[in-house]
Design a protein around this motif. Structure first.
Motif, PDB file in Angstrom:
ATOM      1  N   THR A 101       0.838  -1.224  -0.101  1.00 13.38           N
ATOM      2  CA  THR A 101       0.008  -0.175   0.171  1.00 13.38           C
ATOM      3  C   THR A 101       0.918   1.177  -0.183  1.00 13.38           C
ATOM      4  O   THR A 101       0.636   2.120  -0.755  1.00 13.38           O
ATOM      5  N   THR A 102       2.136   1.125   0.888  1.00 11.04           N
ATOM      6  CA  THR A 102       3.182   2.118   0.640  1.00 11.04           C
ATOM      7  C   THR A 102       3.724   2.590  -0.798  1.00 11.04           C
ATOM      8  O   THR A 102       3.613   3.622  -1.198  1.00 11.04           O
ATOM      9  N   GLU A 103       3.921   1.607  -1.511  1.00  9.58           N
ATOM     10  CA  GLU A 103       4.193   1.775  -2.965  1.00  9.58           C
ATOM     11  C   GLU A 103       3.124   2.185  -3.705  1.00  9.58           C
ATOM     12  O   GLU A 103       3.306   2.966  -4.618  1.00  9.58           O
ATOM     13  N   TYR A 104       1.778   1.695  -3.421  1.00  5.66           N
ATOM     14  CA  TYR A 104       0.768   2.277  -4.042  1.00  5.66           C
ATOM     15  C   TYR A 104       0.621   3.732  -4.144  1.00  5.66           C
ATOM     16  O   TYR A 104       0.146   4.488  -5.080  1.00  5.66           O
ATOM     17  N   ASP A 105       0.634   4.166  -2.914  1.00  7.11           N
ATOM     18  CA  ASP A 105       0.541   5.535  -2.649  1.00  7.11           C
ATOM     19  C   ASP A 105       1.510   6.437  -3.178  1.00  7.11           C
ATOM     20  O   ASP A 105       1.302   7.194  -3.813  1.00  7.11           O
ATOM     21  N   ARG A 106       3.006   5.754  -3.370  1.00 14.48           N
ATOM     22  CA  ARG A 106       4.079   6.510  -4.035  1.00 14.48           C
ATOM     23  C   ARG A 106       3.505   6.774  -5.319  1.00 14.48           C
ATOM     24  O   ARG A 106       3.619   7.746  -6.338  1.00 14.48           O
ATOM     25  N   ARG A 107       2.917   5.622  -6.083  1.00 12.63           N
ATOM     26  CA  ARG A 107       2.774   5.742  -7.594  1.00 12.63           C
ATOM     27  C   ARG A 107       1.349   6.883  -7.715  1.00 12.63           C
ATOM     28  O   ARG A 107       1.454   7.440  -8.896  1.00 12.63           O
ATOM     29  N   VAL A 108       0.381   6.720  -6.899  1.00 10.73           N
ATOM     30  CA  VAL A 108      -0.589   7.498  -6.735  1.00 10.73           C
ATOM     31  C   VAL A 108      -0.208   8.951  -6.972  1.00 10.73           C
ATOM     32  O   VAL A 108      -0.519   9.957  -7.477  1.00 10.73           O
ATOM     33  N   SER A 109       0.941   9.337  -6.071  1.00 12.56           N
ATOM     34  CA  SER A 109       1.412  10.495  -5.818  1.00 12.56           C
ATOM     35  C   SER A 109       2.168  10.886  -7.021  1.00 12.56           C
ATOM     36  O   SER A 109       1.946  12.290  -7.352  1.00 12.56           O
ATOM     37  N   GLU A 110       2.890  10.082  -7.874  1.00 14.60           N
ATOM     38  CA  GLU A 110       3.653  10.450  -8.894  1.00 14.60           C
ATOM     39  C   GLU A 110       2.656  10.690 -10.035  1.00 14.60           C
ATOM     40  O   GLU A 110       2.818  11.679 -10.786  1.00 14.60           O
ATOM     41  N   TYR A 111       1.430   9.924  -9.970  1.00 16.60           N
ATOM     42  CA  TYR A 111       0.507  10.002 -11.179  1.00 16.60           C
ATOM     43  C   TYR A 111      -0.177  11.428 -10.972  1.00 16.60           C
ATOM     44  O   TYR A 111      -0.257  12.226 -12.037  1.00 16.60           O
ATOM     45  N   HIS A 112      -0.360  11.887  -9.778  1.00 21.13           N
ATOM     46  CA  HIS A 112      -1.222  13.091  -9.609  1.00 21.13           C
ATOM     47  C   HIS A 112      -0.256  14.102  -9.775  1.00 21.13           C
ATOM     48  O   HIS A 112      -0.493  15.473 -10.526  1.00 21.13           O
ATOM     49  N   SER A 113       1.064  14.232  -9.535  1.00 23.56           N
ATOM     50  CA  SER A 113       2.201  15.172  -9.834  1.00 23.56           C
ATOM     51  C   SER A 113       2.284  15.431 -11.375  1.00 23.56           C
ATOM     52  O   SER A 113       2.218  16.570 -11.954  1.00 23.56           O
ATOM     53  N   GLU A 114       2.076  14.335 -12.071  1.00 24.73           N
ATOM     54  CA  GLU A 114       2.177  14.280 -13.721  1.00 24.73           C
ATOM     55  C   GLU A 114       0.979  14.944 -14.209  1.00 24.73           C
ATOM     56  O   GLU A 114       1.234  16.005 -14.941  1.00 24.73           O
TER      57      GLU A 114
END
Length: 395
Positions: free
Chosen positions: A45-58
Motif C-alpha cells: 500500500t505504501t508503494e501504491y501511495d507513492r505511484r498515486v502521488s507520482e500520477y497526480h504530480s504528472e
C-alpha cells in the motif's frame, strides 16, 4: 505476544503432555506468517501511495505547463521473478492469506487444548476451534480439565473480530469470499484500499480499510494466543497422567577382559540389554490395562527434545521385580508426536527370565534413556543368575 512458549513447553513435559509441544510450534509458525502478510500489505500500500502521488504530480504539472492533461489508468504492475503481477492483485491475495492464517492460529490453539487438556483426546483430523466450541455445542464443558480454557474460548467466540474471521472465510471451498477494492481519488491525495461491505448468515460487515483491519486481526490473534495459553497453564493443575511415561530405563550386563579398558567396551558385547518402565504402584489390581510412552526431556542446557520411541515391547518393573511387560497396540505415529499406547501384561517375570536366558539385546537410545550397566571381568562368575539382578536399584 506475552506468552513464554519455552516455559510452556517445559511445563507440558513435566505434566506428561509433551506431544502438545508440536502444536505450540504450529501456533507460532502461523502467527509469524500472519505478521509477515501484514507487513507485506503495508509495504504494498505504501508503494501504491507513492505511484498515486507520482500520477497526480504528472497531471498537475501538465495542467500547469500545458493547460491540459490526459487521464490514463494508473499502472500498478510490477515484475516478480519474471512474472507480471500488480500491487492490487498482491494486496488482494495477501489479505486472503491473513484471514486464512488467522483462522489457522485459532484452529492450532484448539489442537493444543485437545492435546494437553482433553483425555482421551479427539482425533486430530476433526479438531478445530469450532469443533471444541460453537453456538450449538460446547465440548469443552464436558471436561473438568478445561474450566479456564472454556472461559477463554467463550470470550473469543463472542468477539466481533472472531465473527469477521469465521464469516469471511468460505470453509466449504477454503477461500475468502469477500470483496476487496484498491483505488484512489482522481483529484485528491488519498488512496483507498478497502475490504468492502459484505453480509453472511444475516450478519453485515461494513467497509473497512485493509491496513486497519490487518492490524486489528493481528492484535486480536495475539490476545487469543496469550489468553488461551494462560488458561491452559491454570487448567494443567487438574491434569494427571500417572501412567504416561517420558523416558525408558535400560539395564544390562557386559563382560570385560582384564586388559580391556572401560571406554573400549561395546554395547553389542553385552550378555543382555533390557528396556523397561518402572511402576511405583505395587498393588497389581490398581495397575491399568494400558500405559502410554513418548520420549520427552528438558536437557541440561534447557533445550527440549521430544520424539516417538519405536519399542514394540517393554518390561515392567513393579517394586523390585520385573513382573510383566507392555506391548504396543498401535503403530508408531509417522505424522505426529504421539504418546503410543501399550497393553499391560502381568506374567510374574516369565518374559523377563525368557529375555535373560535368550540373551536379548533390546534397542538402546544412548541419550534418550536412563541407563545402568554392570560390567564384570570374563574370568569371574557371571552375574546372570545372581539375586542382585532383580533387586538392583535402577537410576
Amino acid at each position: 505476544m506475552k506468552t513464554d512458549f519455552h516455559e510452556l513447553k517445559k511445563e507440558f513435559v513435566s505434566k506428561n503432555v509433551a506431544d502438545a509441544n508440536q502444536f505450540i510450534d504450529n501456533v507460532v509458525y502461523n502467527y509469524k506468517v500472519l505478521e509477515y502478510c501484514k507487513g507485506l500489505i503495508l509495504a504494498l500500500t505504501t508503494e501504491y501511495d507513492r505511484r498515486v502521488s507520482e500520477y497526480h504530480s504528472e497531471i498537475y504539472n501538465n495542467i500547469k505547463e500545458k493547460g491540459k492533461a490526459s487521464i490514463t489508468f494508473l499502472d500498478d504492475s510490477f515484475e516478480l521473478f519474471g512474472f507480471r503481477t500488480s500491487i492490487s492483485e498482491m494486496i488482494s491475495k495477501n489479505i486472503k492469506d491473513i484471514i486464512q492464517y488467522a483462522n489457522n492460529c485459532l484452529d492450532c490453539l484448539a489442537q493444543l487444548v485437545n492435546s494437553c487438556l482433553i483425555y482421551p483426546p479427539f482425533s486430530k483430523d476433526i479438531v478445530d476451534f469450532g469443533f471444541l466450541y460453537n453456538s450449538k455445542r460446547n465440548r469443552l464443558s464436558e471436561f473438568q480439565t478445561c474450566s479456564y480454557t472454556e472461559q477463554a474460548f467463550s470470550k473469543i467466540n463472542a468477539h466481533s473480530e472472531f465473527s469477521f474471521l469465521r464469516k469471511s472465510n468460505n470453509r466449504i471451498k477454503h477461500i475468502m469470499d469477500i470483496p476487496t477494492s484498491i483505488g484512489f481519488q482522481l483529484f485528491g491525495d488519498e488512496s483507498v484500499a478497502l475490504i468492502k461491505e459484505f453480509s453472511k448468515n444475516n450478519v453485515k460487515f461494513s467497509d473497512v480499510k485493509i491496513n486497519e483491519k490487518c492490524n486489528e486481526i493481528c492484535v486480536f490473534i495475539s490476545d487469543c494466543i496469550d489468553d488461551i495459553c494462560a488458561a491452559i497453564l491454570k487448567d494443567l493443575s487438574t491434569v494427571n497422567h500417572e501412567y504416561r511415561f517420558n523416558c525408558v530405563n535400560v539395564y544390562g550386563q557386559i563382560p570385560k577382559a582384564r586388559d580391556v579398558k572401560i571406554e573400549q567396551i561395546k554395547y553389542e558385547d553385552a550378555d543382555f540389554i533390557i528396556a523397561y518402565l518402572e511402576i511405583t504402584e505395587t498393588d497389581l489390581s490398581k495397575i491399568p490395562n494400558q500405559i502410554e510412552l513418548i520420549f520427552a526431556s528438558v536437557r541440561d542446557d534447557d533445550s527440549i527434545e521430544v520424539f516417538n520411541y519405536d519399542y514394540d515391547i517393554l518390561l515392567l518393573k513393579i517394586g523390585d521385580r520385573y513382573l510383566g511387560y507392555a506391548e504396543a497396540i498401535e503403530p508408531v505415529d509417522q505424522d505426529f508426536l504421539s504418546y503410543r499406547k501399550y497393553q499391560v501384561h502381568l506374567d510374574n517375570q516369565r518374559t523377563f527370565h525368557d529375555m535373560i536366558i535368550k540373551k536379548t539385546k533390546m534397542k538402546l537410545y544412548p541419550f534418550a534413556s536412563n541407563q545402568q550397566f554392570v560390567i564384570y571381568e570374563k574370568d569371574e562368575p557371571s552375574m546372570t543368575n545372581e539375586k542382585p539382578l532383580v533387586d538392583e536399584t535402577h537410576e
